[in-house]
Motif scaffolding. Structure first.
Motif, PDB file in Angstrom:
ATOM      1  N   ILE A 237       1.782   2.383  -6.989  1.00 35.26           N
ATOM      2  CA  ILE A 237       2.694   1.193  -6.555  1.00 35.26           C
ATOM      3  C   ILE A 237       1.537   0.105  -5.807  1.00 35.26           C
ATOM      4  N   SER A 238       2.066  -1.134  -5.608  1.00 34.87           N
ATOM      5  CA  SER A 238       1.193  -1.910  -4.884  1.00 34.87           C
ATOM      6  C   SER A 238       1.751  -2.216  -3.557  1.00 34.87           C
ATOM      7  N   LEU A 239       0.993  -2.029  -2.477  1.00 36.19           N
ATOM      8  CA  LEU A 239       1.773  -2.330  -1.161  1.00 36.19           C
ATOM      9  C   LEU A 239       0.927  -3.484  -0.268  1.00 36.19           C
ATOM     10  N   GLN A 240       0.319  -4.402  -1.160  1.00 31.63           N
ATOM     11  CA  GLN A 240      -0.713  -5.318  -0.762  1.00 31.63           C
ATOM     12  C   GLN A 240       0.401  -6.089   0.363  1.00 31.63           C
ATOM     13  N   SER A 241       1.589  -6.544   0.076  1.00 28.81           N
ATOM     14  CA  SER A 241       2.399  -7.281   0.886  1.00 28.81           C
ATOM     15  C   SER A 241       2.736  -6.581   2.155  1.00 28.81           C
ATOM     16  N   ILE A 242       2.891  -5.332   2.154  1.00 25.47           N
ATOM     17  CA  ILE A 242       2.764  -4.573   3.524  1.00 25.47           C
ATOM     18  C   ILE A 242       1.456  -4.658   4.474  1.00 25.47           C
ATOM     19  N   ILE A 243       0.634  -4.621   3.488  1.00 26.71           N
ATOM     20  CA  ILE A 243      -0.817  -4.428   4.281  1.00 26.71           C
ATOM     21  C   ILE A 243      -1.240  -5.793   4.975  1.00 26.71           C
ATOM     22  N   ILE A 244      -0.730  -6.938   4.244  1.00 27.19           N
ATOM     23  CA  ILE A 244      -0.884  -8.277   4.912  1.00 27.19           C
ATOM     24  C   ILE A 244       0.036  -8.508   5.972  1.00 27.19           C
ATOM     25  N   LEU A 245       1.382  -8.009   5.654  1.00 21.00           N
ATOM     26  CA  LEU A 245       2.170  -8.018   6.878  1.00 21.00           C
ATOM     27  C   LEU A 245       1.605  -7.435   8.231  1.00 21.00           C
ATOM     28  N   THR A 246       1.051  -6.212   7.805  1.00 18.64           N
ATOM     29  CA  THR A 246       0.605  -5.355   9.020  1.00 18.64           C
ATOM     30  C   THR A 246      -0.672  -5.874   9.635  1.00 18.64           C
ATOM     31  N   LEU A 247      -1.271  -6.784   8.932  1.00 23.01           N
ATOM     32  CA  LEU A 247      -2.672  -7.418   9.650  1.00 23.01           C
ATOM     33  C   LEU A 247      -2.173  -8.395  10.453  1.00 23.01           C
ATOM     34  N   LEU A 282      -6.130 -11.159   5.133  1.00 21.60           N
ATOM     35  CA  LEU A 282      -5.165 -12.036   5.860  1.00 21.60           C
ATOM     36  C   LEU A 282      -5.460 -13.305   5.660  1.00 21.60           C
ATOM     37  N   TRP A 283      -6.809 -13.767   5.851  1.00 17.08           N
ATOM     38  CA  TRP A 283      -7.291 -15.241   5.761  1.00 17.08           C
ATOM     39  C   TRP A 283      -7.250 -15.619   4.343  1.00 17.08           C
TER      40      TRP A 283
END
Length: 322
Positions: A237-247, A282-283
């Motif tokens: 699965i992709s958790l990229q949105s979670i990683i961005i929110l975490t950052l 994030l940037w």
């Protein structure tokens, strides 16, 4: 049997409420492990008082080592089939055990939570993580997945996989441990019933080290990203949105109020966080989060590593919140 694990540091003003909420359970099949983590108030005395009155209660007295070591000590002593963490300033409802026992067909049981004046209510649902793996991204966005309390865990999964809280991490340790557990379990059940009462107490009597620096934060961010990527690999699965929110959340927490510091402080702190690239996702993010004009300018300056100009921008805009 459920093993309740309660880490304690200078909690004499609220510890009675916490312990009594466990003693008041409608189901008596439990044990309570109180870990007095070097308290300098009467917490240790209170712990010993309850242990002398109820053989189901055990006390561990240790020097101050932090919440992660305290929880690890509790896990090592636990004997129940299931484990539940309770913070010493919080408490549980009388039907906590009965509720989770009625749902013990899953490896992870998540209850709804009373969060100060608000309730975080979940829908009743059972998820097989191989079949329903697409639920993970939306579930992980919920605030309930950033804390280990309000849940019940299979102790055998914890022991068999040597799951421990990382004592070198003083912020985000709940999320890290929970992600490790998710990687090892196969099913989750959620209930709409509120079984955990979270109480926000604004004081210094915490087992968490509130002092942070970019060097420490980099380690935490790296560990968090790795834990999400492990879940991505396991469940495809992709958790990229979670990683961005975490950052974003980690950046906001570390640099809250930075715009009110002196120029030199702003420049130094921003320069160190944009220099090594760990926050570049994030940037560079273009899809997961809406970006206003101010944030777009901040991103371009961060990507180009213009520390001086970025410091001026932050100081003049009176904002560094992302």
């Amino acid at each position: 049997m459920i093993s309740f694990i309660v880490p304690i540091y200078n909690a004499s003003n609220c510890l009675d409420r916490c312990v009594l909420s466990i003693i008041a359970q409608s189901n008596s099949d439990w044990e309570l492990i109180l870990i007095n983590d070097g308290s300098i108030d009467d917490s240790g005395i209170i712990c010993d008082k309850y242990a002398s009155q109820d053989k189901r209660i055990t006390v561990i007295h240790q020097s101050n080592k932090g919440v992660s070591c305290a929880r690890n000590a509790g896990i090592a002593m636990a004997k129940g089939d299931f484990v539940a963490f309770v913070d010493s300033d919080d408490y549980i409802t009388p039907d906590f055990i009965q509720t989770v026992q009625d749902l013990n067909n899953a490896d992870l049981i998540i209850t709804s939570i009373a969060w100060n004046e608000d309730n975080i209510e979940l829908k009743d649902a059972f998820y097989d993580l191989q079949r329903d793996k697409r639920i993970l991204p939306s579930l992980l966005k919920s605030v309930v997945m950033s804390v280990v309390w309000g849940k019940c865990y299979n102790r055998h999964i914890i022991i068999d996989n040597n799951l421990e809280f990382n004592p070198s991490i003083n912020s985000g340790e709940d999320t890290l441990w929970l992600n490790q557990y998710l990687k090892c379990c196969s099913s989750i059940v959620c209930t709409h019933q509120i079984c955990y009462k979270y109480v926000c107490v604004d004081n210094d009597n915490s087992l968490h080290d509130s002092k942070s620096s970019w060097s420490k934060e980099k380690i935490i961010i790296s560990e968090l990203i790795d834990s999400y990527q492990c879940l991505e690999d396991k469940y495809s699965i992709s958790l990229q949105s979670i990683i961005i929110l975490t950052l974003m959340n980690r950046f906001n927490k570390l640099y809250k109020g930075l715009c009110y510091e002196k120029w030199r402080v702003i420049y130094y702190k921003l320069s160190e966080c944009i220099s090594d690239g760990i926050l570049d996702p994030l940037w560079n993010d273009k899809t997961e989060l809406f970006k206003g004009e101010r944030r777009q300018i901040f991103d371009r300056l961060a990507i180009s590593r213009h520390g001086i100009i970025l410091a001026v921008f932050v100081k003049l805009s009176k904002q560094v919140q992302y």
